[in-house]
Motif scaffolding. Structure first.
Motif, PDB file in Angstrom:
ATOM      1  N   THR A 203       0.814  -1.216   0.000  1.00  0.00           N
ATOM      2  CA  THR A 203       0.000   0.000   0.000  1.00  0.00           C
ATOM      3  C   THR A 203       0.847   1.266   0.000  1.00  0.00           C
ATOM      4  OG1 THR A 203      -1.834  -1.124   1.107  1.00  0.00           O
ATOM      5  CG2 THR A 203      -1.778   1.272   1.276  1.00  0.00           C
ATOM      6  N   GLN A 204       1.941   1.266   0.769  1.00  0.00           N
ATOM      7  CA  GLN A 204       2.789   2.455   0.854  1.00  0.00           C
ATOM      8  C   GLN A 204       3.909   2.446  -0.183  1.00  0.00           C
ATOM      9  OE1 GLN A 204       2.193   5.101   2.386  1.00  0.00           O
ATOM     10  NE2 GLN A 204       1.112   4.733   4.295  1.00  0.00           N
ATOM     11  N   ALA A 205       3.825   1.542  -1.145  1.00  0.00           N
ATOM     12  CA  ALA A 205       4.859   1.438  -2.177  1.00  0.00           C
ATOM     13  C   ALA A 205       4.307   1.591  -3.587  1.00  0.00           C
ATOM     14  CB  ALA A 205       5.591   0.100  -2.050  1.00  0.00           C
ATOM     15  N   THR A 206       3.225   0.878  -3.896  1.00  0.00           N
ATOM     16  CA  THR A 206       2.694   0.899  -5.253  1.00  0.00           C
ATOM     17  C   THR A 206       2.185   2.302  -5.594  1.00  0.00           C
ATOM     18  OG1 THR A 206       1.989  -1.390  -4.992  1.00  0.00           O
ATOM     19  CG2 THR A 206       1.077  -0.181  -6.846  1.00  0.00           C
ATOM     20  N   GLY A 207       2.747   2.871  -6.638  1.00  0.00           N
ATOM     21  CA  GLY A 207       2.395   4.222  -7.055  1.00  0.00           C
ATOM     22  C   GLY A 207       3.580   5.163  -7.020  1.00  0.00           C
ATOM     23  N   TRP A 208       4.612   4.831  -6.220  1.00  0.00           N
ATOM     24  CA  TRP A 208       5.799   5.698  -6.237  1.00  0.00           C
ATOM     25  C   TRP A 208       7.088   4.940  -6.527  1.00  0.00           C
ATOM     26  CZ3 TRP A 208      10.204   5.407  -3.313  1.00  0.00           C
ATOM     27  CH2 TRP A 208      10.166   4.730  -2.081  1.00  0.00           C
ATOM     28  N   MET A 209       7.033   3.615  -6.515  1.00  0.00           N
ATOM     29  CA  MET A 209       8.228   2.826  -6.824  1.00  0.00           C
ATOM     30  C   MET A 209       7.806   1.584  -7.599  1.00  0.00           C
ATOM     31  SD  MET A 209       8.987   1.147  -3.036  1.00  0.00           S
ATOM     32  CE  MET A 209      10.168  -0.088  -3.627  1.00  0.00           C
ATOM     33  N   VAL A 358       6.371  13.393   6.458  1.00  0.00           N
ATOM     34  CA  VAL A 358       6.009  14.053   5.203  1.00  0.00           C
ATOM     35  C   VAL A 358       6.271  13.083   4.058  1.00  0.00           C
ATOM     36  CG1 VAL A 358       6.544  16.358   6.096  1.00  0.00           C
ATOM     37  CG2 VAL A 358       8.297  15.090   4.856  1.00  0.00           C
ATOM     38  N   ALA A 359       5.526  13.249   2.994  1.00  0.00           N
ATOM     39  CA  ALA A 359       5.654  12.364   1.838  1.00  0.00           C
ATOM     40  C   ALA A 359       5.683  13.201   0.562  1.00  0.00           C
ATOM     41  CB  ALA A 359       4.482  11.383   1.792  1.00  0.00           C
ATOM     42  N   PHE A 360       6.543  12.811  -0.359  1.00  0.00           N
ATOM     43  CA  PHE A 360       6.676  13.519  -1.637  1.00  0.00           C
ATOM     44  C   PHE A 360       6.171  12.644  -2.773  1.00  0.00           C
ATOM     45  CE2 PHE A 360      10.020  15.272   1.107  1.00  0.00           C
ATOM     46  CZ  PHE A 360       9.710  16.621   1.037  1.00  0.00           C
ATOM     47  N   HIS A 361       5.364  13.281  -3.653  1.00  0.00           N
ATOM     48  CA  HIS A 361       4.812  12.535  -4.782  1.00  0.00           C
ATOM     49  C   HIS A 361       4.840  13.401  -6.040  1.00  0.00           C
ATOM     50  CE1 HIS A 361       3.183   9.040  -6.482  1.00  0.00           C
ATOM     51  NE2 HIS A 361       1.917   9.124  -6.140  1.00  0.00           N
ATOM     52  N   LEU A 362       4.118  12.971  -7.065  1.00  0.00           N
ATOM     53  CA  LEU A 362       4.195  13.604  -8.381  1.00  0.00           C
ATOM     54  C   LEU A 362       3.995  15.112  -8.350  1.00  0.00           C
ATOM     55  CD1 LEU A 362       2.140  11.053 -10.513  1.00  0.00           C
ATOM     56  CD2 LEU A 362       4.622  11.333 -10.507  1.00  0.00           C
ATOM     57  N   TRP A 363       3.040  15.583  -7.518  1.00  0.00           N
ATOM     58  CA  TRP A 363       2.672  16.992  -7.532  1.00  0.00           C
ATOM     59  C   TRP A 363       3.642  17.875  -6.754  1.00  0.00           C
ATOM     60  CZ3 TRP A 363      -0.621  13.092  -5.730  1.00  0.00           C
ATOM     61  CH2 TRP A 363      -0.540  12.843  -4.353  1.00  0.00           C
ATOM     62  N   ASN A 364       4.596  17.286  -6.052  1.00  0.00           N
ATOM     63  CA  ASN A 364       5.548  18.069  -5.247  1.00  0.00           C
ATOM     64  C   ASN A 364       6.802  18.410  -6.035  1.00  0.00           C
ATOM     65  OD1 ASN A 364       4.454  15.831  -2.811  1.00  0.00           O
ATOM     66  ND2 ASN A 364       4.130  18.037  -2.604  1.00  0.00           N
ATOM     67  N   ASP A 365       7.480  19.482  -5.591  1.00  0.00           N
ATOM     68  CA  ASP A 365       8.764  19.847  -6.186  1.00  0.00           C
ATOM     69  C   ASP A 365       9.658  20.462  -5.102  1.00  0.00           C
ATOM     70  OD1 ASP A 365       7.856  22.497  -5.836  1.00  0.00           O
ATOM     71  OD2 ASP A 365       7.194  22.662  -7.912  1.00  0.00           O
ATOM     72  N   ARG A 366      10.797  21.022  -5.510  1.00  0.00           N
ATOM     73  CA  ARG A 366      11.764  21.538  -4.544  1.00  0.00           C
ATOM     74  C   ARG A 366      11.183  22.679  -3.698  1.00  0.00           C
ATOM     75  NH1 ARG A 366      17.299  20.945  -3.199  1.00  0.00           N
ATOM     76  NH2 ARG A 366      17.437  22.158  -1.266  1.00  0.00           N
TER      77      ARG A 366
END
Length: 379
Positions: A203-209, A358-366
């Motif tokens: 659940t905490q992996a599929t979608g970002w790795m 905190v979690a970083f995903h597609l919509w996040n940037d520097r």
């Protein structure tokens, strides 16, 4: 267990759907770039909580709105919802490198873990990592009345803790509270050597790795976090050999070999493949899930991982923490002061097990990394 394999899916854009047609931004065809995927979100600045609740794309929003209108007009159709579910099943199978006949559908992680837990032989042993999410712990502890023994050990010691007496090792690929990534290759090797079955919560992996479900005897994934689907869309993948060990304790009409001939008793004819573990779907949620799953099928998950962990490592640098190559970054925050600083600064984060997260995903940037650091330094 099947050997590792590489599978790439692609997509092409088409119009917004109805419940009987594909609701995705794309169907298989042309790969989507990370930059293009980022344009599918209407917001995300300062949202650092994909590990708690993902964000929907504009395509998921449109699909669910369209479905609500169809429902309101009295035009919703159960069989068309069934077609949506089957497309999502196929899409998810492709995403995690298994065939659709190995995918069962449901709504909650704990229910799927409970299916496995209820199938453990009386008196058998299960080994779990200490501090894992309760949906991967409680179902097994609830089997104590049958003499099932649960040993909980540190995640780093999971592999060396397996013995020939261990029937099952169950663990999350990415730990919810800390973002720590399990060394699944070492765990699988130990399980193979001891004859232990493997159950992995992704659940905490599929979608970002990248996730290859074929490497485990069974996996569970709820898609409302990193995949951005509505809550109530979960998947259970199972190898045929392990499936033969399991009892379909949740069997209902949706687990029938012929759905529409399975609506009434007295006889029961279950599907011969993983569908016999299906739980009747919450239809509207699956309409929203279709474009979500199709989006991630179209992406290079190695690129997504590099994006997310790059931001995570940048935050670690700013906080003076070791680089962890994780999309989730957490640190001790027993009094909740750091989480309060982030919230006051207008950032959406979370606190778990006495830690800020905190979690970083597609919509996040520097800019999001800098916003976190500013909030912690000046809050």
């Amino acid at each position: 267990m099947s050997p590792a394999a590489t599978s790439t899916s692609h997509t092409t854009t088409h119009s917004a759907p109805n419940p009987g047609a594909s609701s995705s931004v794309a169907t298989r065809g042309t790969a989507l770039s990370l930059a293009e995927a980022r344009t599918r979100y209407t917001s995300g600045r300062g949202y650092l909580a994909a590990c708690t609740l993902g964000l929907p794309t504009i395509d998921t929003i449109a699909a669910m709105r369209a479905d609500t209108e169809v429902w309101a007009r009295g035009e919703a159709c159960a069989s068309r919802y069934g077609e949506v579910v089957e497309r999502v099943r196929v899409g998810y199978a492709d995403l995690v490198n298994v065939t659709p006949d190995r995918v069962a559908i449901g709504s909650q992680t704990s229910v799927m873990a409970g299916l496995v837990a209820a199938s453990i032989p009386d008196g058998a042993e299960v080994v779990l990592p200490r501090g894992d999410f309760s949906s991967m712990v409680f179902p097994f502890l609830a089997q104590a009345h049958r003499g099932v023994t649960v040993r909980q050990v540190d995640l780093a010691d999971l592999a060396v803790s397996l013995t020939p007496n261990t029937w099952l090792v169950a663990f999350s690929l990415v730990q919810s509270a800390t973002g720590t990534i399990a060394d699944s290759a070492v765990i699988r090797a130990a399980a193979s050597a001891t004859g232990t079955f493997t159950l992995c919560d992704t659940t905490q992996a599929t979608g970002w790795m990248p996730v290859d479900a074929s490497l485990f005897d069974a996996t569970i994934c709820h898609s409302y976090k990193w995949l951005g689907a509505p809550r109530g869309v979960a998947f259970f993948t199972v190898a045929e050999s392990f499936g033969a060990q399991l009892h379909p304790i949740n069997a209902g009409w949706y687990a029938g070999d012929d759905l529409w001939a399975s609506c009434y008793g007295p006889a029961m004819a279950l599907a011969p493949d993983a569908r016999r573990f299906d739980v009747s779907p919450a239809w509207p949620a699956w309409v929203g899930a279709e474009p979500a799953i199709d989006l991630f099928r179209s992406l290079d998950m190695t690129e997504v991982r590099a994006h997310n962990t790059g931001l995570g490592n940048a935050l670690c640098d700013g906080l003076g923490l070791p680089r962890l190559d994780q999309a989730i970054v957490s640190w001790p925050d027993d009094d909740g002061r750091d989480l309060a600083r982030l919230t006051t600064a207008g950032l959406t984060a979370s606190g778990r097990a006495g830690r800020a997260r905190v979690a970083f995903h597609l919509w996040n940037d520097r800019d999001d990394v800098d916003a976190v650091l500013d909030a912690l330094r000046h809050g």
